[in-house]
Design a protein around this motif. Structure first.
Motif, mmCIF file in Angstrom:
data_model
loop_
_atom_site.group_PDB
_atom_site.id
_atom_site.type_symbol
_atom_site.label_atom_id
_atom_site.label_comp_id
_atom_site.label_asym_id
_atom_site.label_seq_id
_atom_site.Cartn_x
_atom_site.Cartn_y
_atom_site.Cartn_z
ATOM 1 N N ILE A 72 0.838 -1.232 -0.016
ATOM 2 C CA ILE A 72 -0.005 -0.237 -0.113
ATOM 3 C C ILE A 72 0.848 1.137 -0.015
ATOM 4 O O ILE A 72 0.796 2.144 -0.764
ATOM 5 N N GLN A 76 1.191 4.184 -2.837
ATOM 6 C CA GLN A 76 0.894 5.511 -2.606
ATOM 7 C C GLN A 76 2.117 6.339 -3.022
ATOM 8 O O GLN A 76 1.835 7.694 -3.669
ATOM 9 N N ALA A 87 -5.419 4.686 1.627
ATOM 10 C CA ALA A 87 -5.127 3.302 1.823
ATOM 11 C C ALA A 87 -6.269 2.380 1.360
ATOM 12 O O ALA A 87 -6.100 1.309 1.118
ATOM 13 N N ILE A 90 -6.659 2.263 -2.178
ATOM 14 C CA ILE A 90 -5.733 1.350 -2.739
ATOM 15 C C ILE A 90 -6.018 -0.295 -2.294
ATOM 16 O O ILE A 90 -5.984 -1.019 -3.411
ATOM 17 N N VAL A 91 -6.346 -0.632 -1.418
ATOM 18 C CA VAL A 91 -6.628 -1.856 -0.927
ATOM 19 C C VAL A 91 -7.966 -2.240 -1.560
ATOM 20 O O VAL A 91 -7.795 -3.623 -2.262
ATOM 21 N N LEU A 103 -2.271 -8.282 -2.639
ATOM 22 C CA LEU A 103 -1.727 -7.801 -1.776
ATOM 23 C C LEU A 103 -0.463 -8.459 -1.211
ATOM 24 O O LEU A 103 0.467 -7.729 -0.769
#
Length: 108
Positions: A72, A76, A87, A90-91, A103
């Motif tokens: 993550i 960023q 975050a 993004i996840v 991930l």
């Protein structure tokens, strides 16, 4: 002026080796000090194989649990837009595109 007594270190004993002559727990500040101190480790009798295996297992588990945070953070930092990307967003994007395994991409 009275000076405080220096802390004393007492040996910890297991419940099976304690004297059973008194059924009441000791009262006073000295009991509180000794119960909070950790036992001393006897390195000669330590099972070193078990210690190393547990250490490796714990290190691996922590690394595996924290690796998605590195993914993550990297996303960023290399993000193309100037806005700060959350975050959570993004996840959500990674899981939508590649699943949970996304991930852990690059882990190993």
């Amino acid at each position: 002026a009275r000076q405080p007594n220096p802390p004393t270190r007492r040996a910890m004993t297991s419940p099976s080796t304690r004297s059973s002559s008194s059924s009441a727990a000791p009262v006073g500040p000295s009991h509180a000090k000794t119960s909070a101190m950790p036992r001393e480790v006897d390195w000669d009798s330590l099972d070193k194989r078990k210690f190393v295996l547990n250490s490796v297992g714990l290190f691996s588990a922590v690394t595996m649990a924290l690796y998605p945070l590195s993914v993550i953070k990297t996303r960023q930092m290399v993000g193309s837009d100037a806005q700060m990307t959350k975050a959570r967003d993004i996840v959500r994007d990674i899981v939508r595109e590649r699943g949970v395994r996304g991930l852990y991409r690059g882990f190993g």
